[in-house]
Design a protein around this motif. Structure first.
Motif, PDB file in Angstrom:
ATOM      1  N   LEU A  12       0.824  -1.214   0.000  1.00 18.11           N
ATOM      2  CA  LEU A  12       0.000   0.000   0.000  1.00 18.11           C
ATOM      3  C   LEU A  12       0.856   1.261   0.000  1.00 18.11           C
ATOM      4  O   LEU A  12       0.460   2.284  -0.562  1.00 18.11           O
ATOM      5  CB  LEU A  12      -0.931  -0.005   1.215  1.00 18.11           C
ATOM      6  CG  LEU A  12      -2.011  -1.097   1.223  1.00 18.11           C
ATOM      7  CD1 LEU A  12      -2.775  -1.089   2.532  1.00 18.11           C
ATOM      8  CD2 LEU A  12      -2.973  -0.917   0.051  1.00 18.11           C
ATOM      9  N   ASP A  13       2.038   1.174   0.628  1.00 20.88           N
ATOM     10  CA  ASP A  13       2.935   2.329   0.689  1.00 20.88           C
ATOM     11  C   ASP A  13       3.894   2.379  -0.495  1.00 20.88           C
ATOM     12  O   ASP A  13       4.760   3.258  -0.556  1.00 20.88           O
ATOM     13  CB  ASP A  13       3.740   2.307   1.993  1.00 20.88           C
ATOM     14  CG  ASP A  13       2.875   2.574   3.213  1.00 20.88           C
ATOM     15  OD1 ASP A  13       1.734   3.041   3.032  1.00 20.88           O
ATOM     16  OD2 ASP A  13       3.337   2.324   4.345  1.00 20.88           O
ATOM     17  N   GLY A  14       3.774   1.427  -1.416  1.00 15.61           N
ATOM     18  CA  GLY A  14       4.650   1.418  -2.585  1.00 15.61           C
ATOM     19  C   GLY A  14       6.006   0.794  -2.353  1.00 15.61           C
ATOM     20  O   GLY A  14       6.875   0.837  -3.217  1.00 15.61           O
ATOM     21  N   GLU A  15       6.218   0.192  -1.163  1.00 15.28           N
ATOM     22  CA  GLU A  15       7.485  -0.464  -0.846  1.00 15.28           C
ATOM     23  C   GLU A  15       7.393  -1.945  -1.235  1.00 15.28           C
ATOM     24  O   GLU A  15       7.393  -2.829  -0.390  1.00 15.28           O
ATOM     25  CB  GLU A  15       7.792  -0.314   0.649  1.00 15.28           C
ATOM     26  CG  GLU A  15       8.117   1.099   1.089  1.00 15.28           C
ATOM     27  CD  GLU A  15       9.540   1.496   0.723  1.00 15.28           C
ATOM     28  OE1 GLU A  15      10.297   0.624   0.227  1.00 15.28           O
ATOM     29  OE2 GLU A  15       9.894   2.660   0.924  1.00 15.28           O
ATOM     30  N   LEU A  16       7.355  -2.209  -2.565  1.00 18.63           N
ATOM     31  CA  LEU A  16       7.153  -3.582  -3.026  1.00 18.63           C
ATOM     32  C   LEU A  16       8.334  -4.487  -2.682  1.00 18.63           C
ATOM     33  O   LEU A  16       8.159  -5.653  -2.337  1.00 18.63           O
ATOM     34  CB  LEU A  16       6.913  -3.595  -4.536  1.00 18.63           C
ATOM     35  CG  LEU A  16       5.655  -2.851  -5.029  1.00 18.63           C
ATOM     36  CD1 LEU A  16       5.521  -3.001  -6.534  1.00 18.63           C
ATOM     37  CD2 LEU A  16       4.414  -3.362  -4.326  1.00 18.63           C
ATOM     38  N   GLY A  17       9.547  -3.935  -2.762  1.00 18.53           N
ATOM     39  CA  GLY A  17      10.732  -4.726  -2.431  1.00 18.53           C
ATOM     40  C   GLY A  17      10.713  -5.169  -0.983  1.00 18.53           C
ATOM     41  O   GLY A  17      11.046  -6.303  -0.648  1.00 18.53           O
ATOM     42  N   LEU A  18      10.290  -4.267  -0.107  1.00 19.62           N
ATOM     43  CA  LEU A  18      10.201  -4.592   1.311  1.00 19.62           C
ATOM     44  C   LEU A  18       9.108  -5.619   1.559  1.00 19.62           C
ATOM     45  O   LEU A  18       9.272  -6.544   2.350  1.00 19.62           O
ATOM     46  CB  LEU A  18       9.919  -3.317   2.114  1.00 19.62           C
ATOM     47  CG  LEU A  18       9.997  -3.416   3.633  1.00 19.62           C
ATOM     48  CD1 LEU A  18      11.395  -3.789   4.071  1.00 19.62           C
ATOM     49  CD2 LEU A  18       9.572  -2.109   4.274  1.00 19.62           C
ATOM     50  N   ALA A  19       7.988  -5.486   0.854  1.00 18.00           N
ATOM     51  CA  ALA A  19       6.854  -6.401   1.048  1.00 18.00           C
ATOM     52  C   ALA A  19       7.214  -7.828   0.654  1.00 18.00           C
ATOM     53  O   ALA A  19       6.985  -8.776   1.404  1.00 18.00           O
ATOM     54  CB  ALA A  19       5.654  -5.922   0.240  1.00 18.00           C
ATOM     55  N   VAL A  20       7.777  -7.995  -0.545  1.00 20.17           N
ATOM     56  CA  VAL A  20       8.125  -9.328  -1.032  1.00 20.17           C
ATOM     57  C   VAL A  20       9.304  -9.890  -0.248  1.00 20.17           C
ATOM     58  O   VAL A  20       9.301 -11.055   0.174  1.00 20.17           O
ATOM     59  CB  VAL A  20       8.456  -9.288  -2.539  1.00 20.17           C
ATOM     60  CG1 VAL A  20       8.903 -10.661  -3.026  1.00 20.17           C
ATOM     61  CG2 VAL A  20       7.252  -8.799  -3.330  1.00 20.17           C
ATOM     62  N   GLY A  21      10.310  -9.044  -0.042  1.00 19.36           N
ATOM     63  CA  GLY A  21      11.493  -9.484   0.695  1.00 19.36           C
ATOM     64  C   GLY A  21      11.156  -9.946   2.094  1.00 19.36           C
ATOM     65  O   GLY A  21      11.720 -10.919   2.602  1.00 19.36           O
ATOM     66  N   ASN A  22      10.211  -9.263   2.735  1.00 17.28           N
ATOM     67  CA  ASN A  22       9.829  -9.636   4.089  1.00 17.28           C
ATOM     68  C   ASN A  22       9.169 -11.005   4.129  1.00 17.28           C
ATOM     69  O   ASN A  22       9.500 -11.848   4.964  1.00 17.28           O
ATOM     70  CB  ASN A  22       8.882  -8.588   4.674  1.00 17.28           C
ATOM     71  CG  ASN A  22       8.244  -9.041   5.962  1.00 17.28           C
ATOM     72  OD1 ASN A  22       8.923  -9.290   6.942  1.00 17.28           O
ATOM     73  ND2 ASN A  22       6.931  -9.169   5.947  1.00 17.28           N
ATOM     74  N   ALA A  23       8.225 -11.263   3.224  1.00  9.79           N
ATOM     75  CA  ALA A  23       7.506 -12.538   3.229  1.00  9.79           C
ATOM     76  C   ALA A  23       8.447 -13.707   2.947  1.00  9.79           C
ATOM     77  O   ALA A  23       8.444 -14.717   3.667  1.00  9.79           O
ATOM     78  CB  ALA A  23       6.370 -12.505   2.214  1.00  9.79           C
ATOM     79  N   VAL A  24       9.257 -13.580   1.887  1.00 10.39           N
ATOM     80  CA  VAL A  24      10.179 -14.661   1.531  1.00 10.39           C
ATOM     81  C   VAL A  24      11.325 -14.747   2.541  1.00 10.39           C
ATOM     82  O   VAL A  24      11.722 -15.836   2.972  1.00 10.39           O
ATOM     83  CB  VAL A  24      10.732 -14.449   0.109  1.00 10.39           C
ATOM     84  CG1 VAL A  24      11.757 -15.528  -0.242  1.00 10.39           C
ATOM     85  CG2 VAL A  24       9.597 -14.457  -0.905  1.00 10.39           C
ATOM     86  N   GLY A  25      11.836 -13.587   2.937  1.00  6.11           N
ATOM     87  CA  GLY A  25      12.941 -13.555   3.894  1.00  6.11           C
ATOM     88  C   GLY A  25      12.564 -14.118   5.242  1.00  6.11           C
ATOM     89  O   GLY A  25      13.397 -14.709   5.937  1.00  6.11           O
ATOM     90  N   SER A  26      11.297 -13.959   5.640  1.00  7.63           N
ATOM     91  CA  SER A  26      10.853 -14.505   6.915  1.00  7.63           C
ATOM     92  C   SER A  26      10.900 -16.026   6.915  1.00  7.63           C
ATOM     93  O   SER A  26      11.248 -16.648   7.915  1.00  7.63           O
ATOM     94  CB  SER A  26       9.432 -14.027   7.234  1.00  7.63           C
ATOM     95  OG  SER A  26       9.422 -12.652   7.545  1.00  7.63           O
TER      96      SER A  26
END
Length: 317
Positions: free
Chosen positions: A64-78
């Protein structure tokens, strides 16, 4: 905003996640003892759903905030952190015997979800319709847990608990979830600001600092399990949390992003294959031998350390 204040608020977010996860885990153990449902199943369902709330909140907020790299990286990185770091610690401390009838399908679903996500993101994006294949895996996982809970009701040894404490435990359950959600919002906001201040790409922050931060509830579960020698709840929680991360969070993010979630090159060429490899490392030995080994935990920790080194040297600033 002053750097010191950013770090302080980021730390507050981590603290809320730690305490929220702790309160929730205590309530979940109480529920397992009260109902007689096996702790592996409680860990793989109730605890997993709650401990993945930070990842879900962080990733959706990131989209929603436009931080797509953070969103995807967080899910996979977790998922990678859950296995390489948290499960690794758990197995090194307590090499666990596994009930193959409870583990077989769940472990296989986790591996398939990691592989399917990697395949679906080949074109640099995750489209909404194909992502429903991941949600189908999640549905199979939920069905399997319901079946196991019915079949194994009352089979685990359990401590006697007083029913009069149930209202208090339910309150702590809700407070724990609230602390996790609020803490994860602070984490996403000030994790992004830290990335900006340090000049670090948000995708790297997502798969390291934020991913580990949002995995803290799983870490708390693991440390509690080590202290109480209840490895089954810890392993069940990590497996369940990973399936939810892979099969629910990114499909939801794809829907939120108007049906097409953009995937960074780093996520596709490094994060996802490493995630898939970690799931194989976690699942194959216990499927063959019926237990997890200390050497397996050491290998997980070494693999995770190597991944972080490659991540920083190849994709860092």
């Amino acid at each position: 905003m002053h750097t010191g204040l950013v770090v302080l608020l980021f730390a507050v977010g981590l603290l809320l996640i730690i305490k929220g996860g702790d309160w929730f885990v205590d309530s979940a153990v109480f529920i397992a003892n009260l109902t007689g449902i096996p702790k592996f199943i409680i860990g793989a369902t109730i605890v997993s759903v709650a401990t993945t709330l930070p990842e879900l909140t962080v990733s959706v907020t990131g989209v929603l905030d436009g931080e797509l790299g953070l969103a995807v990286g967080n899910a996979v990185g977790s998922v990678t952190a859950n296995i390489g770091l948290i499960m690794g610690i758990s197995i090194v401390c307590i090499p666990a015997a596994i009930k193959r009838n409870q583990f077989r399908l769940k472990g296989t679903i986790m591996v398939l979800a990691a592989l399917l996500l990697w395949v679906l993101c080949k074109g640099g994006s995750l489209h909404m319709l194909p992502s429903f294949a991941l949600i189908a895996l999640l549905a199979i996982y939920i069905w399997d847990n319901i079946r196991d809970a019915k079949n194994d009701m009352g089979m685990d040894e359990r401590e006697q608990v007083d029913k009069k404490h149930l209202p208090k435990q339910l309150v702590m359950f809700v407070i724990g979830i609230a602390a996790i959600v609020v803490g994860s919002k602070l984490l996403i906001k000030y994790g992004s600001e830290l990335a900006l201040l340090l000049g670090v790409p948000s995708a790297i922050i997502g798969v390291t600092m934020v991913a580990i931060g949002t995995s803290l509830p799983e870490l708390i579960t693991t440390l509690t399990a080590i202290r109480k020698k209840e490895s089954s709840m810890s392993i069940g929680n990590i497996i369940g949390a990973n399936i939810i991360d892979l099969a629910m969070i990114l499909p939801i993010c794809s829907i939120v992003s108007d049906g097409k979630l953009t995937i960074a090159e780093q996520s596709y060429v490094l994060d996802m294959p490493v995630c898939f490899g970690m799931t194989l490392l976690a699942v194959v030995p216990p499927l063959i031998k019926g237990r997890m080994y200390r050497w397996q935990g050491i290998l997980m920790l070494l693999a995770y350390a190597a991944y972080v080194v490659v991540l920083v040297t190849k994709f860092g600033v």
